[in-house]
Design a protein around this motif. Sequence first.
Motif, PDB file in Angstrom:
ATOM      1  N   GLY A 182      82.111 121.322  13.618  1.00 49.20           N
ATOM      2  CA  GLY A 182      83.149 120.365  13.239  1.00 49.20           C
ATOM      3  C   GLY A 182      84.521 120.728  13.751  1.00 49.20           C
ATOM      4  N   GLU A 183      84.732 122.004  14.127  1.00 45.74           N
ATOM      5  CA  GLU A 183      86.027 122.402  14.668  1.00 45.74           C
ATOM      6  C   GLU A 183      86.238 121.901  16.082  1.00 45.74           C
ATOM      7  OE1 GLU A 183      86.094 126.606  14.365  1.00 45.74           O
ATOM      8  OE2 GLU A 183      85.986 126.656  12.169  1.00 45.74           O
ATOM      9  N   THR A 184      85.148 121.555  16.776  1.00 43.82           N
ATOM     10  CA  THR A 184      85.267 121.075  18.159  1.00 43.82           C
ATOM     11  C   THR A 184      84.912 119.595  18.294  1.00 43.82           C
ATOM     12  OG1 THR A 184      82.980 121.749  18.630  1.00 43.82           O
ATOM     13  CG2 THR A 184      84.733 123.364  19.040  1.00 43.82           C
ATOM     14  N   VAL A 185      84.352 118.988  17.244  1.00 44.15           N
ATOM     15  CA  VAL A 185      83.978 117.576  17.286  1.00 44.15           C
ATOM     16  C   VAL A 185      84.899 116.814  16.343  1.00 44.15           C
ATOM     17  CG1 VAL A 185      82.160 115.897  16.816  1.00 44.15           C
ATOM     18  CG2 VAL A 185      81.579 118.112  17.849  1.00 44.15           C
ATOM     19  N   ASP A 186      85.616 115.858  16.872  1.00 44.20           N
ATOM     20  CA  ASP A 186      86.537 115.073  16.055  1.00 44.20           C
ATOM     21  C   ASP A 186      85.769 114.103  15.171  1.00 44.20           C
ATOM     22  OD1 ASP A 186      88.642 116.351  17.318  1.00 44.20           O
ATOM     23  OD2 ASP A 186      88.806 114.800  18.896  1.00 44.20           O
ATOM     24  N   GLY A 187      86.424 113.662  14.089  1.00 40.62           N
ATOM     25  CA  GLY A 187      85.826 112.674  13.209  1.00 40.62           C
ATOM     26  C   GLY A 187      85.403 113.276  11.883  1.00 40.62           C
ATOM     27  N   GLU A 188      84.986 112.380  10.993  1.00 42.58           N
ATOM     28  CA  GLU A 188      84.510 112.799   9.676  1.00 42.58           C
ATOM     29  C   GLU A 188      83.032 113.170   9.797  1.00 42.58           C
ATOM     30  OE1 GLU A 188      85.358 110.005   6.629  1.00 42.58           O
ATOM     31  OE2 GLU A 188      87.397 109.570   7.351  1.00 42.58           O
ATOM     32  N   LEU A 189      82.780 114.454   9.987  1.00 45.78           N
ATOM     33  CA  LEU A 189      81.442 114.953  10.327  1.00 45.78           C
ATOM     34  C   LEU A 189      80.670 115.333   9.073  1.00 45.78           C
ATOM     35  CD1 LEU A 189      79.649 115.796  12.819  1.00 45.78           C
ATOM     36  CD2 LEU A 189      80.541 118.117  12.448  1.00 45.78           C
ATOM     37  N   TYR A 190      79.399 114.946   9.037  1.00 45.29           N
ATOM     38  CA  TYR A 190      78.508 115.430   7.986  1.00 45.29           C
ATOM     39  C   TYR A 190      78.290 116.935   8.213  1.00 45.29           C
ATOM     40  CZ  TYR A 190      77.214 110.802   6.199  1.00 45.29           C
ATOM     41  OH  TYR A 190      77.234 109.551   5.614  1.00 45.29           O
ATOM     42  N   THR A 191      78.678 117.729   7.230  1.00 43.99           N
ATOM     43  CA  THR A 191      78.564 119.177   7.375  1.00 43.99           C
ATOM     44  C   THR A 191      77.464 119.777   6.491  1.00 43.99           C
ATOM     45  OG1 THR A 191      80.265 119.477   5.672  1.00 43.99           O
ATOM     46  CG2 THR A 191      80.983 119.449   7.995  1.00 43.99           C
ATOM     47  N   GLY A 192      76.813 118.960   5.666  1.00 46.70           N
ATOM     48  CA  GLY A 192      75.729 119.471   4.827  1.00 46.70           C
ATOM     49  C   GLY A 192      74.378 119.423   5.512  1.00 46.70           C
ATOM     50  N   ALA A 193      74.185 118.463   6.411  1.00 40.85           N
ATOM     51  CA  ALA A 193      72.883 118.292   7.065  1.00 40.85           C
ATOM     52  C   ALA A 193      73.077 117.580   8.392  1.00 40.85           C
ATOM     53  CB  ALA A 193      71.928 117.505   6.169  1.00 40.85           C
ATOM     54  N   TYR A 194      72.111 117.760   9.266  1.00 39.51           N
ATOM     55  CA  TYR A 194      72.073 117.032  10.533  1.00 39.51           C
ATOM     56  C   TYR A 194      70.737 116.316  10.632  1.00 39.51           C
ATOM     57  CZ  TYR A 194      69.112 120.787  12.416  1.00 39.51           C
ATOM     58  OH  TYR A 194      68.087 121.680  12.640  1.00 39.51           O
ATOM     59  N   GLY A 195      70.571 115.479  11.646  1.00 39.32           N
ATOM     60  CA  GLY A 195      69.354 114.690  11.783  1.00 39.32           C
ATOM     61  C   GLY A 195      68.493 115.155  12.942  1.00 39.32           C
ATOM     62  N   LEU A 196      67.195 115.283  12.675  1.00 41.43           N
ATOM     63  CA  LEU A 196      66.225 115.616  13.715  1.00 41.43           C
ATOM     64  C   LEU A 196      65.594 114.301  14.160  1.00 41.43           C
ATOM     65  CD1 LEU A 196      65.275 118.380  14.876  1.00 41.43           C
ATOM     66  CD2 LEU A 196      63.316 118.216  13.344  1.00 41.43           C
ATOM     67  N   LEU A 197      65.819 113.904  15.404  1.00 42.35           N
ATOM     68  CA  LEU A 197      65.459 112.570  15.858  1.00 42.35           C
ATOM     69  C   LEU A 197      63.961 112.303  15.718  1.00 42.35           C
ATOM     70  CD1 LEU A 197      66.454 109.925  17.159  1.00 42.35           C
ATOM     71  CD2 LEU A 197      65.982 110.952  19.396  1.00 42.35           C
ATOM     72  N   ASP A 198      63.639 111.156  15.094  1.00 41.66           N
ATOM     73  CA  ASP A 198      62.263 110.686  15.007  1.00 41.66           C
ATOM     74  C   ASP A 198      62.054 109.515  15.967  1.00 41.66           C
ATOM     75  OD1 ASP A 198      59.662 110.153  14.252  1.00 41.66           O
ATOM     76  OD2 ASP A 198      60.217 109.112  12.405  1.00 41.66           O
ATOM     77  N   THR A 199      62.805 108.427  15.782  1.00 34.35           N
ATOM     78  CA  THR A 199      62.730 107.273  16.693  1.00 34.35           C
ATOM     79  C   THR A 199      64.133 106.729  16.918  1.00 34.35           C
ATOM     80  OG1 THR A 199      62.415 105.685  14.880  1.00 34.35           O
ATOM     81  CG2 THR A 199      60.428 106.665  15.856  1.00 34.35           C
ATOM     82  N   GLN A 200      64.288 105.966  18.026  1.00 28.36           N
ATOM     83  CA  GLN A 200      65.563 105.301  18.279  1.00 28.36           C
ATOM     84  C   GLN A 200      65.306 104.049  19.110  1.00 28.36           C
ATOM     85  OE1 GLN A 200      68.062 108.060  20.454  1.00 28.36           O
ATOM     86  NE2 GLN A 200      66.711 108.113  22.247  1.00 28.36           N
ATOM     87  N   GLN A 201      66.161 103.040  18.883  1.00 28.45           N
ATOM     88  CA  GLN A 201      66.097 101.793  19.631  1.00 28.45           C
ATOM     89  C   GLN A 201      67.499 101.430  20.098  1.00 28.45           C
ATOM     90  OE1 GLN A 201      63.543 100.051  20.634  1.00 28.45           O
ATOM     91  NE2 GLN A 201      62.006 101.339  19.559  1.00 28.45           N
ATOM     92  N   PRO A 202      67.652 101.280  21.433  1.00 27.83           N
ATOM     93  CA  PRO A 202      66.670 101.448  22.509  1.00 27.83           C
ATOM     94  C   PRO A 202      66.239 102.909  22.673  1.00 27.83           C
ATOM     95  CG  PRO A 202      68.868 101.183  23.399  1.00 27.83           C
ATOM     96  CD  PRO A 202      69.000 100.967  21.930  1.00 27.83           C
ATOM     97  N   PRO A 203      65.084 103.149  23.283  1.00 29.74           N
ATOM     98  CA  PRO A 203      64.510 104.498  23.305  1.00 29.74           C
ATOM     99  C   PRO A 203      65.277 105.499  24.150  1.00 29.74           C
ATOM    100  CG  PRO A 203      63.181 103.004  24.603  1.00 29.74           C
ATOM    101  CD  PRO A 203      64.187 102.160  23.900  1.00 29.74           C
ATOM    102  N   GLY A 204      65.966 105.100  25.188  1.00 32.49           N
ATOM    103  CA  GLY A 204      66.676 106.043  26.054  1.00 32.49           C
ATOM    104  C   GLY A 204      65.742 106.647  27.091  1.00 32.49           C
ATOM    105  N   ASP A 205      66.319 107.534  27.924  1.00 34.00           N
ATOM    106  CA  ASP A 205      65.559 108.155  29.003  1.00 34.00           C
ATOM    107  C   ASP A 205      64.550 109.162  28.441  1.00 34.00           C
ATOM    108  OD1 ASP A 205      67.123 106.681  30.679  1.00 34.00           O
ATOM    109  OD2 ASP A 205      68.480 108.346  31.184  1.00 34.00           O
ATOM    110  N   ALA A 206      63.387 109.230  29.111  1.00 35.31           N
ATOM    111  CA  ALA A 206      62.363 110.196  28.715  1.00 35.31           C
ATOM    112  C   ALA A 206      62.698 111.571  29.285  1.00 35.31           C
ATOM    113  CB  ALA A 206      60.991 109.737  29.202  1.00 35.31           C
TER     114      ALA A 206
END
Length: 404
Positions: A220-244
């Motif tokens: 959070g010291e290098t990323v601006d914004g109101e950052l979640y500092t208790g947990a992060y997300g491990l990607l399961d799915t996303q739409q659109p899927p993005g590059d493989a």
Amino acid sequence: MTEGTATGVASPGADLEPKRRGELVTPLAQQPRPAAVYDTVTEGMTGWRFLRTGRWIAYLAAAILFAVICMFLANWQFSRGQQVSTDNAIASANFDATPVAIDEALPELDSYDATVNWQRVEATGVYRSGDELLVRNRFHEGNKGFEVITPLDLSDGTTLIVNRGWVAASAADDTTPEAIPAAPRGEVDVVVRLRPTEAPRGSAVSAGSTVSSITLSTIGETVDGELYTGAYGLLDTQQPPGDAGLTPIQTEAPREDAAMHYSYAVQWPIFAVIGFVAFGLGARREYRRLNIDDPREQERANERARKDATKPFTDEELEDESLDGYLSLARWGGSRGLPGAASRIAVGGSTRPADRAIGGEAGTASAAPAEPIVYRIHSVDDGGDAADDAGPADDAEPRQLESP
């Protein structure tokens, strides 16, 4: 082979020449024993009075301390087993559960509860690829690589760190990754599994925008914004899927081995019991040593010797008989400083004493009358070959020695 009759016990110094000539050396010959060493602390005591000495009180205190440590470790292992069982239950329940809104699972930016571990949440936002970081020294199936974490700016103005997957290290330089697939542009709908912030390892940020751990407070010291500092997300799915090209971090619900901790919780109390058993065995041995002149203890010792003499021979004992020509007299119930002895053995094939008697009045033992002992001697010629490998010759006469 030679024949003759001998009586008495050979002296230790007379053993060498007969051995060189392949002749019999009586099994009763013994080398001189070292002078007895007396315990000045307990010597002269009788009964169980030696347990009152400082030495044995210290032994008992050590056994008690060892037992306390073992029980502490047993309790710790049991608690660890319970914690692992709870974590496994939470992971099984949350890993494939229906996704919930992120503000429902994480009501505050720094909130996190163990019950939401691996919880699937859904969110909508835009990836901030310019602040993307790499987590170095991450392994997948034994291969070194990096995990790619990218800030996701949500529609409510907050920012969630998303671990998009794993990429292998470059074959030419393992400090740099292979080509990293780009995150989808524009608005994206993601489903992630929540994971707690990690403890810091080494320097959080270094040259090349790499970090050693996903420590959200430091990121959070290098990323601006109101950052979640208790947990992060491990990607399961996303739409659109993005590059493989990125390997998913976790595809199945994790499960730790709780049985290992429960087994340790059982083993530690057993070790505590072993400590007291060792103390008891040592005390019993000392009691027997100090009370050797007690007629009742001598009677019990005779009974133990009688039982030992009836046990079948082990392979090691039979091998010793074959190599040495005799077995220890203690094996026949005639040692340990006790009066009396069992009748002697016939070397060269005998596996049990032909006739023996131990017992009688308390503190005494007498040998049963026995025939002269027959020893079969296998001579060796000058070439070192056994002269009678196939067994004693038909015309060979056994040498006889009378029991003393």
